[in-house]
Structures are given as C-alpha cells and as structure tokens.
Design an enzyme around this catalytic site. Structure first.
Site, PDB file in Angstrom:
ATOM      1  N   ASN A   1      60.498 -21.712  -7.347  1.00 47.09           N
ATOM      2  CA  ASN A   1      61.305 -22.261  -6.258  1.00 47.09           C
ATOM      3  C   ASN A   1      62.072 -21.133  -5.593  1.00 47.09           C
ATOM      4  O   ASN A   1      62.314 -20.108  -6.226  1.00 47.09           O
ATOM      5  CB  ASN A   1      62.336 -23.249  -6.820  1.00 47.09           C
ATOM      6  CG  ASN A   1      61.692 -24.514  -7.328  1.00 47.09           C
ATOM      7  OD1 ASN A   1      60.750 -25.016  -6.752  1.00 47.09           O
ATOM      8  ND2 ASN A   1      62.217 -25.010  -8.441  1.00 47.09           N
TER       9      ASN A   1
ATOM     10  N   GLU B   1      73.122 -23.210 -16.455  1.00 37.76           N
ATOM     11  CA  GLU B   1      72.229 -23.292 -15.300  1.00 37.76           C
ATOM     12  C   GLU B   1      72.079 -21.956 -14.585  1.00 37.76           C
ATOM     13  O   GLU B   1      73.091 -21.321 -14.260  1.00 37.76           O
ATOM     14  CB  GLU B   1      72.818 -24.336 -14.335  1.00 37.76           C
ATOM     15  CG  GLU B   1      72.083 -24.511 -13.045  1.00 37.76           C
ATOM     16  CD  GLU B   1      70.736 -25.202 -13.234  1.00 37.76           C
ATOM     17  OE1 GLU B   1      70.567 -25.946 -14.219  1.00 37.76           O
ATOM     18  OE2 GLU B   1      69.854 -24.978 -12.394  1.00 37.76           O
ATOM     19  N   ASP B   2      70.850 -21.560 -14.344  1.00 35.91           N
ATOM     20  CA  ASP B   2      70.561 -20.361 -13.544  1.00 35.91           C
ATOM     21  C   ASP B   2      71.294 -19.106 -14.030  1.00 35.91           C
ATOM     22  O   ASP B   2      71.839 -18.331 -13.237  1.00 35.91           O
ATOM     23  CB  ASP B   2      70.824 -20.624 -12.051  1.00 35.91           C
ATOM     24  CG  ASP B   2      69.657 -21.407 -11.428  1.00 35.91           C
ATOM     25  OD1 ASP B   2      68.717 -21.773 -12.166  1.00 35.91           O
ATOM     26  OD2 ASP B   2      69.678 -21.645 -10.213  1.00 35.91           O
TER      27      ASP B   2
ATOM     28  N   TYR C   1      69.047 -30.584  -2.511  1.00 36.58           N
ATOM     29  CA  TYR C   1      68.649 -29.660  -3.575  1.00 36.58           C
ATOM     30  C   TYR C   1      67.526 -28.762  -3.082  1.00 36.58           C
ATOM     31  O   TYR C   1      67.459 -28.460  -1.894  1.00 36.58           O
ATOM     32  CB  TYR C   1      68.335 -30.438  -4.873  1.00 36.58           C
ATOM     33  CG  TYR C   1      68.514 -29.527  -6.055  1.00 36.58           C
ATOM     34  CD1 TYR C   1      69.763 -28.987  -6.343  1.00 36.58           C
ATOM     35  CD2 TYR C   1      67.442 -29.147  -6.832  1.00 36.58           C
ATOM     36  CE1 TYR C   1      69.929 -28.077  -7.368  1.00 36.58           C
ATOM     37  CE2 TYR C   1      67.606 -28.239  -7.870  1.00 36.58           C
ATOM     38  CZ  TYR C   1      68.855 -27.702  -8.136  1.00 36.58           C
ATOM     39  OH  TYR C   1      69.010 -26.794  -9.141  1.00 36.58           O
TER      40      TYR C   1
ATOM     41  N   ARG D   1      70.872 -15.715 -11.530  1.00 33.60           N
ATOM     42  CA  ARG D   1      69.456 -15.972 -11.203  1.00 33.60           C
ATOM     43  C   ARG D   1      69.388 -17.328 -10.513  1.00 33.60           C
ATOM     44  O   ARG D   1      69.075 -18.339 -11.131  1.00 33.60           O
ATOM     45  CB  ARG D   1      68.614 -15.941 -12.486  1.00 33.60           C
ATOM     46  CG  ARG D   1      67.167 -15.673 -12.300  1.00 33.60           C
ATOM     47  CD  ARG D   1      66.385 -16.869 -11.752  1.00 33.60           C
ATOM     48  NE  ARG D   1      66.058 -17.861 -12.751  1.00 33.60           N
ATOM     49  CZ  ARG D   1      66.194 -19.172 -12.552  1.00 33.60           C
ATOM     50  NH1 ARG D   1      66.676 -19.661 -11.421  1.00 33.60           N
ATOM     51  NH2 ARG D   1      65.872 -20.033 -13.493  1.00 33.60           N
TER      52      ARG D   1
ATOM     53  N   LYS E   1      73.042 -29.992  -8.478  1.00 35.68           N
ATOM     54  CA  LYS E   1      72.460 -30.591  -9.688  1.00 35.68           C
ATOM     55  C   LYS E   1      73.239 -31.819 -10.113  1.00 35.68           C
ATOM     56  O   LYS E   1      72.665 -32.844 -10.472  1.00 35.68           O
ATOM     57  CB  LYS E   1      72.479 -29.564 -10.829  1.00 35.68           C
ATOM     58  CG  LYS E   1      71.275 -28.666 -10.783  1.00 35.68           C
ATOM     59  CD  LYS E   1      70.606 -28.566 -12.113  1.00 35.68           C
ATOM     60  CE  LYS E   1      69.121 -28.593 -11.957  1.00 35.68           C
ATOM     61  NZ  LYS E   1      68.393 -27.644 -12.794  1.00 35.68           N
TER      62      LYS E   1
ATOM     63  N   ASP F   1      68.902 -26.139 -18.715  1.00 36.00           N
ATOM     64  CA  ASP F   1      67.869 -26.885 -18.000  1.00 36.00           C
ATOM     65  C   ASP F   1      66.690 -25.997 -17.593  1.00 36.00           C
ATOM     66  O   ASP F   1      65.548 -26.450 -17.572  1.00 36.00           O
ATOM     67  CB  ASP F   1      68.485 -27.544 -16.762  1.00 36.00           C
ATOM     68  CG  ASP F   1      67.470 -28.412 -16.067  1.00 36.00           C
ATOM     69  OD1 ASP F   1      66.890 -29.277 -16.752  1.00 36.00           O
ATOM     70  OD2 ASP F   1      67.233 -28.224 -14.873  1.00 36.00           O
ATOM     71  N   ASP F   2      66.967 -24.728 -17.281  1.00 37.06           N
ATOM     72  CA  ASP F   2      65.866 -23.839 -16.863  1.00 37.06           C
ATOM     73  C   ASP F   2      64.878 -23.656 -18.002  1.00 37.06           C
ATOM     74  O   ASP F   2      63.685 -23.465 -17.773  1.00 37.06           O
ATOM     75  CB  ASP F   2      66.398 -22.462 -16.456  1.00 37.06           C
ATOM     76  CG  ASP F   2      67.476 -22.597 -15.406  1.00 37.06           C
ATOM     77  OD1 ASP F   2      67.198 -23.221 -14.381  1.00 37.06           O
ATOM     78  OD2 ASP F   2      68.595 -22.112 -15.638  1.00 37.06           O
TER      79      ASP F   2
END
Ligand code: NAD
Length: 541
Positions: free
Chosen positions: A402, A239-240, A97, A150, A168, A262-263
């Site tokens: 990150n 996600e993202d 990850y 993203r 993930k 989750d973000d």
C-alpha cells in the site's frame, strides 16, 4: 452503549462531537439544553443530514478534499460521520483510509486542524502519564499507536503518521462497531530521520533525528507503564513501526499487556484467510503449495509465520511447513548460505542456490503463490506473472503493498498476463477489469477484514493476552465466508460492502476463542453471539 445528551448544555454540547446532533436536535431538546437560537430553525432527520452532507462531499474535487471534509465532520458530529461510512464502506473506506490516508499523512502539516489524538513526544520523557491524563475520556479501551517510522509503504513520516491511528480507529468503529469513545489514537514523536521533513517549516513534529537504542527502548517502556497506570486494561495496537522495532516491541510486551501488531498479525491473518479461501475453491491443500514472498519485512514474515502454523493442521511439522515458504528480500532469495540474515529470516533460509531476482526465484522454486509486501511498485512484471501462470493452473498472486502507488502490479495486469487464471487480491483497491470478455471484481486483501473484528472481540472478552491463535481463528472464519458465486467473480474475501456483518461474524468466533482458551476476564454470557452483537455500537442518536 449509546450516550446520553444530558451531561453538557449550550455551545459546549454543540461542540462535543460525541453528543452533537446538529439540526437533528428536536425543538423540545433545544429548549431543555439551552441551544435555542444556536441552530437554524429546521429540524432534520439523520437521513436528511446524511443526504445533505453526501451531496456536498460528492461536489468536492479530490479525495484529499473529501478526506479533510470527513475529518472535520468527525470532529463535529460523530454519529453522522459513522452513518455515512457504515452505509457505504466501498465508497468511503478508500477516502478515510488507504489509499487517501497515505496522501493525508504526507501533507499532514498542511491539512492539520484540531487534535484528534495525543502527540506523546520525546520532550515528555519523565511525564508521559501526565500527558495521557490530558485526554478527556477516562475509560479508554483501545489505543492505536505509531512512531511514524514506516507509514504504509511511504517510509518515515514522523509525527505526521497521526493520520494512521486516527484512520484505523475510525475503521474499528465503522466496520465492527467498537464504540468511538473507547478509542485513543497516539503518535510517539521520537523525531524523524526524514531530512525533507526535518527541514520543512510546516512539519508538525520534533525536527530532530529519531531516538534509538536504549533511549528509544526506555521511552517505549515509560509509555507502556503510563498506559498501565492511566488506562488500566486498555489494549495497545502497535501500528506502522519500522521492521527493526516492530517484532521486538511486540514480543517484549505481548504477555505483559493485551497488545498486538496489526502489520504483523492482522496482515498475517488476512493473507492466510485469502490463501485458505483460494485453495478451498480449487480443491488444493495448504501444504501442497510453494509460497514465495517478495519483501521480507513485518508483513511478509508475519504471513509466512502464520501460514506455517496453519499448515500444522495438514500434519506437517513446523520445519516442514516453513520449507514451503520462501522469501526474497532486497538482496535476493533468502537461502542458507546467506550470512546477513536476521533471526526472523533465518527460519525461512532453506538450502538452495543463490538467486538475485524474483523471476528466477519464481521459476526455479516453481512457486504457486506469490505474495508482495515489498513496497516496490510494478515489481511483478509481465515475465514474473507469466512464469507464475506457467508454474500452476491457478496461480495465487497478492500484491499487498500500500498505497496503490506501491502495489507490485495492478489487477488488470495480473488478470491479463495470466489469461484470467490468477486468483488475485491486492492491499489497495483496484476497479473491476475485463479480460477475454469476462469481468473480474478484484478482491482487496486488507487487514480491515481482521483488526476491527479482533478489536470487538477484545472489547467483549477483555483477554489478558492476544495469542496468534486468535488471529488463526479469525483467518479461518473469514475464509469460510466467501460463496462460490463471489469466488467466480474474482473475490476471495467477502465483499467490502458486507464488511460490517463479516466483522461481527469474525468477532464472535474470536470472542468464543478467548473464552475457550481461558483468556477472557469477564463472565461468559449464555449466548456469545448475541452478546457481541449487543455491544457493537450503532450510529444512532
Ligand atoms: P517493512 O518495511 O517491514 O518491509 C518491507 C520489506 O520489503 C523489507 O524487508 C525490505 O527489505 C523489502 N524490500 C525493499 N526493497 C526490496 C526489493 N527491491 N526487493 C525485495 N524486497 C525489498 O514493511 P511491511 O510492514 O512488511 O509492509 C510492506 C508493505 O506491505 C507496505 O506497503 C504496507 O503498506 C503493505 N502492507 C499491506 C497490508 C494489507 O493489508 N494489504 C498489511 C500490512 C502491510
């Protein structure tokens, strides 16, 4: 939850990563299952297999080589892949990850081997349900889906973002024991606005501009309907997605289908857990602090929202709580005279003079906690960090961006410039550092402390919806799990080496919440803790 090896035979069996044991098949199994001669003579134990493979991984020159090798291993033998990850998460999490997954996504077109998830593309409009039916597993419980716009702090990587759902979901299993066969990674390939990728002959996705507006919304709607039809009861983790879509998609679907982002929510819980733990050891209250967020996107606003909710426990109203949180975005301090603010920022736009830089904001607001979710590397300069140390005895500084290349500062910088006073956690890992003769072990404020645990709780309770309170419960549980001794070394999260146990403890607390809140759709077991532990998958043949 373990699988039997009786369904497939011969090469089919050896080629199925869920069932393959490689050289660990016994001589009797080789006779029975039609694989005599398809394996070398040796019969290994799983531990021997792990040792042999680890020796090979150690010999590989770069983390990307290790990522590719582990990725191949996951396609060959799932048990050994997870055994390696679970035995040493500190060593392997950064390989499967963040930060390595960032590089893997950037080079995905070159390292792509075999499909590990579904690419649902704009070409599939009108037949998305049929595409989902091509997935071999029918009992899918968990879907991690991105549209690749993203990816970490790396921007629009289009279909190459597939590395993120794959990585993930591996962590869902490695950290909390969500059984891997229930997991489905998906990329929604709606194009990419990354011109370099559009021109790259090795780009794996649709080389065209992204769908937008109604076209995009109807594509997402068809996708959700298809999930409801093909995998009823499955949970979606968004996600993202880019900030302009993330909040809207979450709000549109969160009460229709069990889903979370989750973000936004996982990050929020991680951030809040870190702050609560930091304050626990310095005897301060949540509501006594002034929080300054650098970067007002999904992550920053997500943490500010959950932090404000958490302050209600100190007796504040939501408006009073929000006034403790300040945002700085690319245009400067978010304050009430600004006319360019989205609704999510307006909640945090308080009366103040306009300020166009972080240093002045930290000084004028006397911030005691600084949280970076800006993707701007090195933006926590020496001046900013020294200002934080002047504002308060023990400043909280979390550069969460990150991967490592985007971090707002390094651990060493934060410890050095505050003379060892900082309470620090970063999104990507930093090595231990020594300041004034004292060695600090920097904590990693990564969502991995939250989402696998929430995943296991969802599997245990099958809730109809996943409210923010589930994430508050996760945060408060996590914050209690750090000892004074660990805090003195610099940690505000449990050591990464103990992630498996901390995930299970958080999962138990969140499962209990789902039952208390009446959201669970399964009968309540007599002993919730024992039940959660019993469904957690183990990497055994
Ligand atoms: P996002 O795109 O929604 O938000 C980024 C924000 O930074 C935007 O609001 C943007 O305006 C702002 N920004 C850009 N340039 C700026 C500047 N010069 N000054 C101030 N602000 C600026 O992205 P996100 O989902 O909020 O993620 C942001 C970062 O946080 C990413 O690097 C991501 O990897 C990281 N993150 C870390 C964790 C974790 O576990 N540590 C969790 C989630 C996100």
């Amino acid at each position: 939850m373990q699988r039997t090896t009786t369904e497939k035979r011969g090469l089919d069996l050896l080629r199925d990563p869920h069932l393959n044991k490689g050289t660990a098949f016994t001589r009797e199994e080789r006779e029975e299952l039609g694989i005599l001669g398809l394996l070398p003579d040796i019969v290994s134990t799983p531990d021997m297999q792990v040792k042999r493979i680890e020796a090979h991984i150690d010999s590989l020159p770069t983390d990307l080589d290790k990522y590719v090798y582990l990725s191949d291993l996951q396609e060959r033998n799932e048990v050994i892949f997870y055994r390696i990850l679970m035995a040493n998460p500190v060593k392997y999490m950064p390989v499967v990850y963040t930060p390595t997954v960032g590089l893997a996504c950037q080079t995905f077109g070159r390292i792509y081997r075999r499909p590990k998830g579904l690419f649902v593309s704009a070409r599939h409009r009108g037949k998305i349900a049929k595409v989902l039916q091509n997935w071999e597993e029918t009992d899918v419980r968990f879907i991690v889906v991105t549209d690749g716009e993203r990816i970490l702090g790396l921007g629009d990587l289009g279909a190459q973002g597939m590395g993120i759902p794959v990585g993930k979901l591996a962590l869902y299993t490695a950290c909390a024991g969500v059984p891997p066969q229930y997991a489905l990674p998906i990329v929604l390939d709606v194009g990419t606005n990354n011109e370099e990728l559009q021109k790259d002959p090795f780009y794996i996705g649709l080389p065209q501009a992204r769908l937008t507006g109604d076209e995009y919304a109807s594509f997402i709607e068809e996708f959700v309907c298809a999930i409801e039809e093909v995998f009823p009861g499955a949970c979606i983790q968004w996600e993202d997605f880019a900030n302009h879509n993330a909040g809207e998609i979450l709000e549109r679907y969160r009460n229709r289908i069990a889903s979370f982002n989750d973000d936004i929510q996982g990050t929020a819980a991680t951030g809040v857990a870190g702050v609560i733990a930091a304050l626990r050891f310095t005897n301060r209250k949540l509501s006594d602090q002034t929080y300054l967020f650098f970067g007002a996107g999904s992550a920053g606003i997500g943490i500010a929202d959950l932090l404000s909710t958490a302050m209600l426990k100190d007796g504040l109203t939501i408006e009073e709580a929000r006034k403790r949180c300040w945002l700085v975005d690319s245009k400067g301090l978010v304050e009430s005279s600004r006319t360019d603010l989205s609704d999510s920022k307006k909640k945090f736009a308080h009366d103040f003079t306009s300020i166009d830089n972080l240093l002045d904001a930290a000084r004028e607001l006397k911030a005691t906690a600084l949280i970076g979710t800006s993707t701007i590397p090195k933006s926590f300069t020496q001046d900013v960090i020294e200002q934080m140390a002047a504002n308060t005895e023990r400043p909280i500084i979390f550069p969460y961006s990150n991967p490592t290349s985007k971090s707002e500062c390094s651990a060493e910088e934060a410890y050095t410039w505050t003379n060892g006073k900082v309470i620090f956690a970063s999104g990507s890992p930093f090595p231990p550092c020594t300041v004034n003769g004292k060695t600090f072990v920097p904590g990693q404020g990564n969502n991995v402390y939250i989402f696998p645990a929430v995943g296991l709780a969802i599997l245990a309770a099958k809730p109809t919806t996943i409210p923010d309170k589930a994430f508050s419960r996760a945060a408060r549980t996590l914050a209690k799990m750090v000892s004074q001794e660990q805090f003195d070394k610099g940690l505000i999260y449990p050591p990464m080496a103990d992630i498996r146990e901390s995930s299970i403890v958080v999962a138990i607390a969140v499962t209990e919440y789902f039952f208390e809140a009446g959201l669970a759709t399964v009968p309540k077991p007599d002993d919730v803790a024992e039940y959660v532990r019993s469904i957690s998958w183990k990497a055994e043949y």
